[in-house]
Design a protein around this motif. Structure first.
Motif, PDB file in Angstrom:
ATOM      1  N   ALA A 189     -42.353  18.926  25.988  1.00 21.89           N
ATOM      2  CA  ALA A 189     -41.958  18.201  24.860  1.00 21.89           C
ATOM      3  C   ALA A 189     -40.856  17.372  25.025  1.00 21.89           C
ATOM      4  CB  ALA A 189     -41.572  19.493  23.998  1.00 21.89           C
ATOM      5  N   THR A 190     -40.580  16.632  23.943  1.00 18.71           N
ATOM      6  CA  THR A 190     -39.598  15.626  23.987  1.00 18.71           C
ATOM      7  C   THR A 190     -38.436  15.934  23.117  1.00 18.71           C
ATOM      8  OG1 THR A 190     -40.826  13.987  24.741  1.00 18.71           O
ATOM      9  CG2 THR A 190     -38.921  13.376  23.881  1.00 18.71           C
ATOM     10  N   LEU A 191     -37.298  16.335  23.176  1.00 17.83           N
ATOM     11  CA  LEU A 191     -36.274  16.536  22.175  1.00 17.83           C
ATOM     12  C   LEU A 191     -35.600  15.200  21.741  1.00 17.83           C
ATOM     13  CD1 LEU A 191     -34.337  19.139  24.446  1.00 17.83           C
ATOM     14  CD2 LEU A 191     -35.421  19.612  22.378  1.00 17.83           C
ATOM     15  N   GLN A 192     -35.333  15.195  20.261  1.00 22.36           N
ATOM     16  CA  GLN A 192     -34.696  14.255  19.552  1.00 22.36           C
ATOM     17  C   GLN A 192     -33.070  13.929  20.019  1.00 22.36           C
ATOM     18  OE1 GLN A 192     -34.786  14.417  15.293  1.00 22.36           O
ATOM     19  NE2 GLN A 192     -37.331  14.222  15.205  1.00 22.36           N
ATOM     20  N   ASP A 193     -32.950  12.739  20.433  1.00 26.99           N
ATOM     21  CA  ASP A 193     -31.594  12.465  20.746  1.00 26.99           C
ATOM     22  C   ASP A 193     -31.443  13.157  21.762  1.00 26.99           C
ATOM     23  OD1 ASP A 193     -31.541  10.956  18.280  1.00 26.99           O
ATOM     24  OD2 ASP A 193     -30.803  12.578  17.160  1.00 26.99           O
ATOM     25  N   SER A 194     -32.109  13.399  22.745  1.00 32.31           N
ATOM     26  CA  SER A 194     -31.865  14.049  24.210  1.00 32.31           C
ATOM     27  C   SER A 194     -32.808  13.490  25.181  1.00 32.31           C
ATOM     28  CB  SER A 194     -31.755  15.486  24.280  1.00 32.31           C
ATOM     29  OG  SER A 194     -31.289  16.033  25.199  1.00 32.31           O
ATOM     30  N   HIS A 195     -32.333  13.410  26.439  1.00 29.32           N
ATOM     31  CA  HIS A 195     -33.072  12.991  27.642  1.00 29.32           C
ATOM     32  C   HIS A 195     -33.417  14.229  28.536  1.00 29.32           C
ATOM     33  CE1 HIS A 195     -33.432   8.863  26.818  1.00 29.32           C
ATOM     34  NE2 HIS A 195     -31.674   8.765  26.472  1.00 29.32           N
ATOM     35  N   ASN A 219     -34.818  28.101  16.588  1.00 32.62           N
ATOM     36  CA  ASN A 219     -33.724  27.701  17.343  1.00 32.62           C
ATOM     37  C   ASN A 219     -33.070  26.471  16.486  1.00 32.62           C
ATOM     38  OD1 ASN A 219     -33.777  29.026  20.258  1.00 32.62           O
ATOM     39  ND2 ASN A 219     -35.844  28.653  19.560  1.00 32.62           N
ATOM     40  N   PRO A 220     -32.168  26.854  15.479  1.00 33.84           N
ATOM     41  CA  PRO A 220     -31.943  25.769  14.420  1.00 33.84           C
ATOM     42  C   PRO A 220     -31.332  24.276  15.183  1.00 33.84           C
ATOM     43  CG  PRO A 220     -31.366  27.913  13.613  1.00 33.84           C
ATOM     44  CD  PRO A 220     -31.698  28.138  15.234  1.00 33.84           C
ATOM     45  N   ASP A 221     -30.601  24.503  16.372  1.00 31.08           N
ATOM     46  CA  ASP A 221     -30.156  23.562  16.850  1.00 31.08           C
ATOM     47  C   ASP A 221     -31.055  22.621  17.767  1.00 31.08           C
ATOM     48  OD1 ASP A 221     -30.532  25.632  18.790  1.00 31.08           O
ATOM     49  OD2 ASP A 221     -29.057  24.852  20.023  1.00 31.08           O
ATOM     50  N   ILE A 222     -32.379  23.153  17.837  1.00 31.43           N
ATOM     51  CA  ILE A 222     -33.382  22.338  18.418  1.00 31.43           C
ATOM     52  C   ILE A 222     -34.409  21.453  17.539  1.00 31.43           C
ATOM     53  CG2 ILE A 222     -35.547  22.621  19.933  1.00 31.43           C
ATOM     54  CD1 ILE A 222     -32.820  22.954  21.746  1.00 31.43           C
ATOM     55  N   GLN A 223     -34.603  20.392  17.926  1.00 30.44           N
ATOM     56  CA  GLN A 223     -35.701  19.495  17.016  1.00 30.44           C
ATOM     57  C   GLN A 223     -36.183  18.630  18.030  1.00 30.44           C
ATOM     58  OE1 GLN A 223     -35.110  19.867  13.787  1.00 30.44           O
ATOM     59  NE2 GLN A 223     -37.069  18.358  13.413  1.00 30.44           N
ATOM     60  N   PHE A 224     -37.626  18.626  17.810  1.00 28.65           N
ATOM     61  CA  PHE A 224     -38.554  17.931  18.792  1.00 28.65           C
ATOM     62  C   PHE A 224     -39.077  16.894  18.051  1.00 28.65           C
ATOM     63  CE2 PHE A 224     -39.404  22.649  19.944  1.00 28.65           C
ATOM     64  CZ  PHE A 224     -38.783  22.411  21.415  1.00 28.65           C
TER      65      PHE A 224
END
Length: 223
Positions: free
Chosen positions: A42-48, A133-138
């Motif tokens: 999966a790809t996280l928003q604003d993160s590599h 996980n509220p700090d995680i956004q995909f």
């Protein structure tokens, strides 16, 4: 596959562990760990940072009660990454685990004939992990890996699941203990509720009585 909706009631998703002694006729499914089914990159928003979701098959997770009912899921938590075979990677990935019933994964998982059904289930799992996980956004860009079904080690996932279930069981026992220690409180709360209800009924009766014409007004000729 109907539109999937995440369940957040863990007592409904997983049957209570209970304290019954296992028998040969009814072995404890809890002692059978979840099995790898597929791994999603999966790809996280604003993160590599690399991110993987291990989708696990577990008979302990229930099936929907009706065809249009929400699909039960369990887990959603982050698990340790201790895969010694991948020590050459540049950045340690973030890994999550989600469990679903084997029948759900058989129809809509890695080998699903309808890719739209598979992607709908994966979207649900992404939402589930985000909720846990509220700090995680995909982003909704993902890839189902063909070369492996698991990122990390199964024993690490099983250890996290056991700790989670132990916390849930403890919380359930504390809740039951509070109810047993304060039964009078529930009686008092019900009495207060009934009292308020009776007061409201009395007010309604007063209003209704005011609207009823008096005998003198209905019989103007009566003295």
């Amino acid at each position: 596959m109907t539109q999937a909706v995440m369940m957040n009631n863990e007592d409904y998703i997983l049957a209570p562990l209970g304290n019954r002694t296992p028998t040969k006729q009814s072995p404890r499914l809890f002692r059978s760990p979840p099995q790898p089914h597929m791994c999603i990159h999966a790809t996280l928003q604003d993160s590599h940072i690399p991110c993987y979701i291990n989708v696990m098959s577990w008979s302990r997770v229930g099936l929907p009660l009706r065809p249009d009912a929400p699909i039960p899921l369990y887990g959603g938590m982050q698990v340790p990454y201790n895969d010694k075979s991948c020590n050459n990677i540049k950045q340690k990935p973030i890994v999550f685990a989600v469990m679903a019933n084997p029948e759900i994964l058989k129809k809509n998982g890695k080998t699903a004939q309808n890719l739209q059904d598979r992607d709908t289930l994966i979207d649900l799992m992404l939402e589930f992990v985000e909720a846990m996980n509220p700090d995680i956004q995909f982003t909704r860009r993902f890839v189902v890996l063909n070369n492996r079904d698991l990122t990390g080690e199964l024993k690490d996932i099983w250890a996290v699941v056991q700790r989670k279930r132990a916390r849930e069981k403890l919380a359930h026992n504390v809740s039951q203990s509070d109810e047993n220690c304060h039964p009078q409180k529930n009686v008092e709360d019900q009495a207060i509720s009934n009292s308020i209800l009776y007061q409201e009924r009395d007010k309604d009766n007063e209003i209704n009585n005011d609207d009823i014409p008096s005998e003198s007004s209905t019989n103007p000729g009566h003295s």
